[in-house]
Each structure stands twice: as C-alpha cells, then as structure tokens.
Design an enzyme around this catalytic site. Structure first.
Site, short mmCIF file in Angstrom:
data_model
loop_
_atom_site.label_atom_id
_atom_site.label_comp_id
_atom_site.label_asym_id
_atom_site.label_seq_id
_atom_site.Cartn_x
_atom_site.Cartn_y
_atom_site.Cartn_z
N GLY A 158 14.04 49.33 -9.85
CA GLY A 158 15.26 49.42 -10.68
C GLY A 158 15.96 50.75 -10.42
O GLY A 158 15.31 51.77 -10.25
N ILE A 172 13.71 55.49 -15.23
CA ILE A 172 14.19 55.86 -16.56
C ILE A 172 13.06 55.75 -17.57
O ILE A 172 13.11 56.35 -18.63
CB ILE A 172 15.40 55.00 -17.02
CG1 ILE A 172 14.99 53.53 -17.21
CG2 ILE A 172 16.58 55.13 -16.10
CD1 ILE A 172 15.98 52.74 -18.06
N ASP A 173 12.02 54.96 -17.24
CA ASP A 173 10.93 54.71 -18.21
C ASP A 173 10.04 55.93 -18.44
O ASP A 173 9.32 55.99 -19.44
CB ASP A 173 10.05 53.54 -17.74
CG ASP A 173 10.83 52.26 -17.51
OD1 ASP A 173 11.92 52.13 -18.09
OD2 ASP A 173 10.35 51.40 -16.76
N HIS A 182 21.00 47.46 -19.52
CA HIS A 182 21.22 48.21 -18.28
C HIS A 182 22.23 49.35 -18.40
O HIS A 182 22.39 50.12 -17.46
CB HIS A 182 21.61 47.24 -17.16
CG HIS A 182 20.48 46.33 -16.81
ND1 HIS A 182 20.21 45.20 -17.54
CD2 HIS A 182 19.53 46.41 -15.85
CE1 HIS A 182 19.14 44.60 -17.02
NE2 HIS A 182 18.71 45.31 -16.01
N ARG A 209 20.71 52.47 -17.46
CA ARG A 209 20.44 52.79 -16.05
C ARG A 209 21.71 53.23 -15.32
O ARG A 209 21.65 53.65 -14.16
CB ARG A 209 19.82 51.58 -15.34
CG ARG A 209 18.48 51.16 -15.89
CD ARG A 209 17.47 50.86 -14.81
NE ARG A 209 17.93 49.90 -13.85
CZ ARG A 209 17.44 48.65 -13.72
NH1 ARG A 209 16.46 48.25 -14.52
NH2 ARG A 209 17.89 47.85 -12.80
O1 F6P Z 1 11.72 50.01 -14.94
C1 F6P Z 1 13.05 50.16 -15.29
C2 F6P Z 1 13.53 49.03 -16.13
O2 F6P Z 1 14.88 49.29 -16.48
C3 F6P Z 1 12.70 48.75 -17.38
O3 F6P Z 1 12.95 49.67 -18.42
C4 F6P Z 1 13.12 47.33 -17.70
O4 F6P Z 1 12.12 46.66 -18.43
C5 F6P Z 1 13.31 46.72 -16.35
O5 F6P Z 1 13.50 47.79 -15.43
C6 F6P Z 1 14.47 45.77 -16.24
O6 F6P Z 1 14.46 45.18 -14.99
P1 F6P Z 1 15.69 44.35 -14.41
O7 F6P Z 1 16.73 45.34 -13.95
O8 F6P Z 1 15.12 43.61 -13.28
O9 F6P Z 1 16.22 43.49 -15.50
#
Ligand code: F6P
Length: 366
Positions: free
Chosen positions: A14, A142-143, A288, A291
C-alpha cells in the site's frame, strides 16, 4: 566486493506519504556516486516484466519531494512467490514465479536492489535475498507496525490526517449533540487510532491490542451527556475487536492478497451505542484519505534519511539489511528480524497511561 554500477528501486504494498521523498533521495545519492539507477514499476510485479523498468535521472525526481503517492506505482498483489492464476474471471490459485524475478534481475545487470515496503514487501525482499538477490530494504507503512524501527514514514502524515478529521467532527458533533464514531486504518495495530485519538481529543479509543466491551463504551458516552458537553467522539482502529468476538472484515480474502479487507467496526459500534443509549450516533470511515496527500515535514525528513541510509548500505555491501530509525540515529537492522514480529502498541506504554489518565476509555474498564 564487486563495484556497484547499476541499482534498481521499487515501491511495494500500500502506498504511504513519503515514498516519493525516498525515491528522490535514493536516486540523487546513487547518481552522485556515478551509479545508474533504474526504477521498477508496480513493486515486484515490475521484475516479472522487464518492460516495466526505466532508467531514472535527476529530472525524473525533480519536484517530487512533497508529492503523495509513488512515481513508480505500487501494488499489494505483486508477490512473485504467490502469483494469482485465473480460471475464467476469478483467480483461484497461486504459482511461484520467483525464479523469473531472479532471472530478470540478472538480465537487467543490476548490482543491488532497494525495496521500499512494509512487512509484506519486506518479507518478499527477504525471500529474494535468500535466493541470491543483493537487496536492501526501507521500511514504509502508515500502520507503523514494523519492528526494529521506532517509526515508519507515512505514519505521521496519516495521524495528522486523522487528527484533522477529529477536529472537524467536533463542531458537527457538538451542533447536533451526536456521537461520532470514526474508523481509521492500521490493520492489526492501533497506532494511528491511539496517537490521533489523543491528539484529536477523542473520548473513546478502540484498538486491536485491547479488546473492548460495549458497556464501558456506553458508560463513557452517557457520562458525556449527563455531566458534560452532550456529544462524544470515538475513534476505532479498523482492527479493533469486541471482547470474545472477531475483527470485522468486508469479505473473503482475495487469492494472491496477504490480508483480508478490514472494515465496518465503527458502524457496528455506532449502531450499538444508538441501540443501548438512544443517543443519535453516526459513523464514518476515513479510509484511503489517510494514505493520500503531501507528506508532513517529519515524514519527508525521515523518508530522506532512510533513503540515504539505504544507499550507504549498498556501498558498504550490507545486503539483507534495512534502514531503521532508532533515535537519534538511522541504523541498519536485519530485514529478517524486522519482519519476524509485528510491532503492536505496548499495553504498558506511557501513551496508553496518559490516555487513561485523561479519562479516555479503551472499552476495557470495569
Ligand atoms: O497497510 C496499509 C493499509 O492502508 C492498511 O491500514 C489497510 O488495512 C490496508 O492497507 C488497505 O489495503 P487496500 O489499499 O488494499 O484497501
């Protein structure tokens, strides 16, 4: 040691704010040493298709320091050890194509590879290192759940975004005398919820490390209505677990993906509160948004330092290592060690203690 002439860089998993700052730092440092540097698009997927590799120059990284996302693209489906195979429209099984990655790495005549990723991408990096690819890692997520580094870049920006959301929710919660339940990311760790919950003045923080019961949560909400400002703000990590229950997911795990999609816990909590207290409750998922956007100053600086450190590791021939922040230094640590254990919020941390002292509920009070 063989002299370094050509290196590659990829970003996997991610995305996280600060990826472009890392790419810029690695490219600038490599070029200043007279090395050629190649960007591999879409994580390890790009090493299965050598057409996805491009030479990077100074102009390619000019102006990207402050940009969110990654100019190289990324994917969390690109595990070469578990490539999904479709029958019809749906992937049903996986195959190991890692030998092709090794072959393509050699065909590209690369002397080293920089893999920027979280636990998933660094696990792949470690396996490729064991297959002979000279790899160095840079921790990103980000986690903030990667061990051996105090913090990963991307986390600070995600916390700022979540805190900003809590700030904004205060006024509307107050106007309508409502309970607002916000769901944040973090997968199986509660770092984002804990830090933004305290910084954003939440009344209840629910994290995977502390299973919660609805009774203490509802008590805290009622306390806010009976003796206080008549609204309440709750923050729920997406991986928060009701006591004796399970994490809430949005469906089955897809073939080729490491984890199921988490989501729905804030909605569950809001509905329970409304049912049990009669207080009007709403939920929202930040998703998101956390992110995206520009990295904070902290993340830009951290990403840059980790990137420079990775080039220094290559120069010193220290492969199978990743750069990590162990304040005040950027230090090399073994990738194997970093991925061996998830970094969860320690229950005896001063941050948890501070939150409890402020009267914040974790849903585990008797
Ligand atoms: O590992 C980063 C993260 O944003 C997590 O916090 C979240 O659970 C996951 O990725 C979401 O994944 P995707 O972008 O595939 O929905």
């Amino acid at each position: 040691m063989k002299p370094i002439k050509r290196i590659g860089i990829l970003t996997g998993g991610g995305d996280a704010p600060g990826l472009n700052a890392v790419i810029r730092a690695v490219v600038r440092c490599a070029l200043s040493r007279g090395w050629d540097i190649y960007g591999i698009r879409e994580g390890f997927e790009g090493l299965l298709n050598p057409g996805m590799v491009q030479k990077l120059n100074l102009e390619d990284v000019s102006g990207i320091l402050r940009l969110g996302g990654t100019i190289l693209g990324t994917t969390n489906r690109g595990n070469p050890f578990q490539q999904p195979v479709s029958s019809g429209t749906k992937a049903t099984k996986t195959v190991d194509r890692s030998d092709l990655v090794v072959k393509n790495f050699k065909r590209l005549k690369l002397d080293a590879l920089v893999a920027v990723g979280g636990d998933g991408s660094l696990t792949i990096a470690q396996k490729l290192f064991e297959k002979g690819i000279p790899i160095v890692g840079i921790p990103k997520t980000i986690d903030n759940d990667l061990s051996e580094t105090v913090v990963t870049f991307g986390f600070d920006t995600a916390v700022s975004t979540a805190t900003d959301a809590l700030d904004k929710l205060h006024s509307t919660a107050q106007s309508h005398q409502r309970v607002m339940c916000v769901e944040v990311m973090g997968r199986y760790a509660g770092w984002i919820a804990l830090h933004s919950g305290i910084a954003g003045g939440a009344n209840v923080i629910l994290i995977p490390e502390i299973p919660f019961r609805m009774d203490p949560v509802c008590r805290k909400v009622e306390e806010r209505y009976n003796h206080g400002p008549r609204f309440a703000i709750l923050i729920c990590a997406e991986g928060a677990i009701p006591y004796g229950g399970q994490m809430v997911t949005t469906g089955e795990k897809e073939v080729g993906r490491e984890h199921p999609h988490l989501g729905g816990i804030a909605d569950f909590v809001a509905k329970e509160i409304q049912k049990k207290t009669g207080r009007e409750s709403r939920s929202l998922v930040l998703g998101h948004l956390q992110r995206g956007g520009e990295p904070t100053t902290f993340d830009r600086l951290l990403a840059t330092r980790l990137g420079v450190g990775a080039v220094e590791l290559i120069e010193a021939g220290k492969f199978g290592q990743m750069t990590a922040l162990q304040p005040p230094h950027i230090v090399p640590v073994s990738i194997k060690k970093a991925i061996s254990k998830m970094k969860k919020v320690p229950l005896d941390s001063d941050v948890i203690r501070a939150a409890r002292s402020l009267g914040i509920s974790f849903g585990d009070e008797s």
